[in-house]
Enzyme design. Structure first.
Site, short mmCIF file in Angstrom:
data_model
loop_
_atom_site.label_atom_id
_atom_site.label_comp_id
_atom_site.label_asym_id
_atom_site.label_seq_id
_atom_site.Cartn_x
_atom_site.Cartn_y
_atom_site.Cartn_z
N LYS A 22 1.07 -0.93 -0.07
CA LYS A 22 -0.08 0.02 -0.15
C LYS A 22 1.14 1.35 -0.01
O LYS A 22 0.49 2.19 -0.66
CB LYS A 22 -1.08 0.22 1.59
N ASN A 23 2.12 1.25 0.46
CA ASN A 23 2.09 2.66 1.19
C ASN A 23 3.85 2.75 -0.41
O ASN A 23 4.44 3.63 0.01
CB ASN A 23 3.69 2.73 2.27
N CYS A 126 -4.83 13.26 12.75
CA CYS A 126 -5.80 11.69 12.77
C CYS A 126 -5.18 11.02 14.49
O CYS A 126 -4.70 11.01 14.94
CB CYS A 126 -5.34 11.23 11.45
N ARG A 131 1.08 14.67 13.22
CA ARG A 131 1.43 14.06 11.88
C ARG A 131 1.26 16.06 11.25
O ARG A 131 0.37 16.14 10.18
CB ARG A 131 0.04 13.53 11.07
N ASP A 316 5.38 0.20 12.02
CA ASP A 316 3.91 0.16 11.28
C ASP A 316 3.44 -1.61 11.70
O ASP A 316 2.58 -1.82 11.46
CB ASP A 316 3.73 0.21 9.90
N ARG A 408 -8.69 -0.51 4.67
CA ARG A 408 -8.04 0.41 3.82
C ARG A 408 -6.68 -0.18 3.56
O ARG A 408 -6.31 0.36 3.15
CB ARG A 408 -7.61 1.47 4.82
C1 UD1 Z 1 4.99 7.01 6.48
C2 UD1 Z 1 3.63 5.45 5.96
C3 UD1 Z 1 3.70 5.29 7.79
C4 UD1 Z 1 4.15 4.95 8.82
C5 UD1 Z 1 5.19 5.73 8.63
C6 UD1 Z 1 6.38 5.68 9.13
C7 UD1 Z 1 3.22 5.90 3.97
C8 UD1 Z 1 1.23 5.57 2.91
N1 UD1 Z 1 2.09 5.81 5.45
O1 UD1 Z 1 3.98 7.33 6.58
O2 UD1 Z 1 2.31 3.56 6.99
O3 UD1 Z 1 3.82 4.60 9.69
O4 UD1 Z 1 5.71 6.46 7.21
O5 UD1 Z 1 6.97 4.66 8.42
O6 UD1 Z 1 3.69 5.80 3.36
N2 UD1 Z 1 6.79 14.91 10.76
C9 UD1 Z 1 6.97 16.21 10.90
N3 UD1 Z 1 6.85 16.70 9.92
C10 UD1 Z 1 6.77 16.74 8.73
C11 UD1 Z 1 6.42 15.61 8.15
C12 UD1 Z 1 6.38 14.52 9.73
O7 UD1 Z 1 7.01 16.39 11.67
O8 UD1 Z 1 6.08 17.87 8.34
C13 UD1 Z 1 6.83 13.72 11.85
C14 UD1 Z 1 5.55 12.47 11.92
O9 UD1 Z 1 4.20 13.25 12.81
C15 UD1 Z 1 5.88 11.60 11.92
C16 UD1 Z 1 7.24 10.92 11.56
O10 UD1 Z 1 7.73 12.78 11.08
O11 UD1 Z 1 6.40 12.12 14.12
C17 UD1 Z 1 7.53 10.25 10.74
O12 UD1 Z 1 6.24 10.97 9.35
P1 UD1 Z 1 6.48 9.97 7.91
O13 UD1 Z 1 7.79 9.02 8.38
O14 UD1 Z 1 6.82 11.52 7.48
O15 UD1 Z 1 5.09 8.93 8.29
P2 UD1 Z 1 4.75 9.36 6.96
O16 UD1 Z 1 5.09 9.19 5.22
O17 UD1 Z 1 2.78 10.43 7.70
#
Ligand code: UD1
Length: 429
Positions: A22-23, A126, A131, A316, A408
């Site tokens: 999915k990711n 969420c 996030r 995850d 999902r």
């Molecule tokens: C993706 C995955 C999710 C997985 C996560 C971590 C998808 C669709 N989702 O989520 O399943 O759990 O990676 O492996 O691929 N953060 C900030 N600022 C930002 C962006 C992120 O502070 O602008 C923080 C987030 O709150 C979190 C951390 O960085 O604490 C990691 O987030 P991120 O790696 O970006 O996760 P996702 O891409 O949302």
């Protein structure tokens, strides 16, 4: 709303086909916005999030055609999507769509890269924390985009196109790395991304972009170098295997005992999680068909685990591991470092009789000799599946509510588990 009914106690035996990730699928579909030529994606899982992203892309003018089955295709073979963003008719992603799936915010990078502008709703909070998207916006700013936030929307503008730049992430972010990559491939000049996420899904998207004509070096490592090109072509790409689905079923087998072949699984994508399972007493063997997971007789040994960016133990799989450790012979400790508030499953696991204490980012799990079935529900997809894992060994009946979270991210979970002997069924309504 559908529910899943499980009666625990059966060991799992047989084969489970692993679907496409999915990711990886979601950012690959979003990458179709970067070209006016067709992108063909194979091995796409049949998931609610994929269907929703089809609708979101449709709103921008993207045509998505789902290929029909071919003779010889297996029951669980992934679908083939033919995606064409020949003409982008709308660069706005509205609140009612983005708020339903956070990853749809990522359309911002290809839209501004190709069209010079994008207006995308902020996703909002969420169930697993605040996030934020600050690092995604930082990446776009470093590529020359002007960013404004107005009325809950992010307006990104680069009327003369993006330009290469240096992006140093203060923390590892998958969403930030996807955004930087998709922005930089069409930017003028060179970009360097430092402290990039190394998740296999990033490398899979980069592989596809390279086939489309992008110039990328180092994807899958903390330093990615990109030389922008003027345009990208279409291509055909097969989505890599889902490492989270793989780890989830491996933990289900660890929980129930038994012997299951995870067809198409790629062990190198989840080595840290497999190491933890071996420590817990599970036998794991990589074969050229996938991954064989067995637990016979021996109990589950407790473990101490901290989640971390790839190649560490994935957040995850944290909820699923916790479900497994509720039955360990001893006390386990699991520390969550990626997301705040990602312990919503703890209260639900307690309903089965689990003994879990929370102290900040760390959960201490004292293994119990038995779990008892209960009505439960969950607020995100990985938490939901952890309840299924607990239910598979719980005495009596469990009803898992809010099954849409499972849909999902897990393709036909109840079919895959019942084919291996689990007593599990979906109750519609
Ligand atoms: C993706 C995955 C999710 C997985 C996560 C971590 C998808 C669709 N989702 O989520 O399943 O759990 O990676 O492996 O691929 N953060 C900030 N600022 C930002 C962006 C992120 O502070 O602008 C923080 C987030 O709150 C979190 C951390 O960085 O604490 C990691 O987030 P991120 O790696 O970006 O996760 P996702 O891409 O949302």
């Amino acid at each position: 709303m559908d529910r899943i009914r499980i009666v625990g106690g059966q060991p799992l035996k047989g084969r489970i086909p692993i679907s496409g990730a999915k990711n990886a699928t979601l950012p690959l579909m979003i990458a179709s916005l970067l070209t006016d030529e067709p992108l063909v994606l194979e091995n796409v899982p049949r998931l609610a999030d994929v269907a929703l992203l089809q609708r979101i892309l449709g709103n921008h003018g993207v045509d998505v055609m789902v290929g029909g089955k071919r003779p010889g295709d297996g029951e669980y073979d992934g679908q083939t999507l033919h995606i064409s963003a020949k003409r982008i008719v709308d660069t706005t992603a509205p609140y009612d769509l983005v708020s339903r799936m956070r990853a749809s915010f990522w359309v911002i990078a290809p839209l501004v890269a190709r069209m010079g502008e994008a207006k995308v709703s902020l996703p909002g909070g969420c169930a697993i924390g605040t996030r934020p998207v600050d690092l995604l916006l930082m990446a776009l700013r470093n590529l020359g985009a002007e960013i404004e936030i107005d009325g809950g929307y992010v307006l990104a503008r680069a009327p003369h196109g993006l330009r290469g730049g240096e992006i140093v992430f203060p923390k590892v972010t998958v969403s930030g790395t996807h955004t930087a990559l998709m922005g930089a491939v069409l930017a003028k000049g060179a970009t360097v991304i430092e402290n990039a996420a190394c998740e296999p899904e990033i490398a899979d998207v980069a592989d596809c972009l390279v086939k489309m004509g992008a110039r990328i070096k180092g994807a899958g490592t903390p330093r990615i170098e990109i030389e922008g090109v003027a345009r990208l072509d279409g291509t055909r790409h097969r989505v890599l295997a889902d490492r989270i689905e793989t780890g989830t079923y491996a933990m289900a087998v660890a929980m129930t005992g038994g012997d299951v072949m995870l067809d198409g699984a790629r062990p190198e994508l989840l080595q840290a999680a497999l190491d933890v399972l071996v420590e817990a007493g599970v036998e794991i063997a990589a074969t050229n068909e996938g991954l064989r997971v067995q637990r016979n007789g021996a109990g589950i040994a407790p473990v101490t685990v901290t989640t971390a960016p790839f190649p560490g133990f994935p957040t995850d799989l944290q909820a699923q591991l916790m479900a497994l450790m509720t039955r360990a012979k001893g006390t386990s400790r699991i520390t969550e470092t990626i997301f705040e508030n990602r312990f919503m499953h703890v209260q639900e696991l307690a309903r089965f009789g689990a003994d879990i204490r929370l102290d900040g980012e760390t959960a201490t799990i004292a293994g119990v000799p038995r779990l008892k079935g209960a009505p439960v529900m969950a607020t995100d997809l990985r938490a939901s599946v952890s309840l299924v894992i607990a239910a598979l060994v719980a005495e009596g009946e469990t009803l898992v509510n809010r099954v849409y979270h499972l849909d999902r991210g897990f393709e036909r979970l109840e079919d895959k588990l019942s084919a291996c002997g689990a007593e599990i069924e979906r109750i519609s309504g």
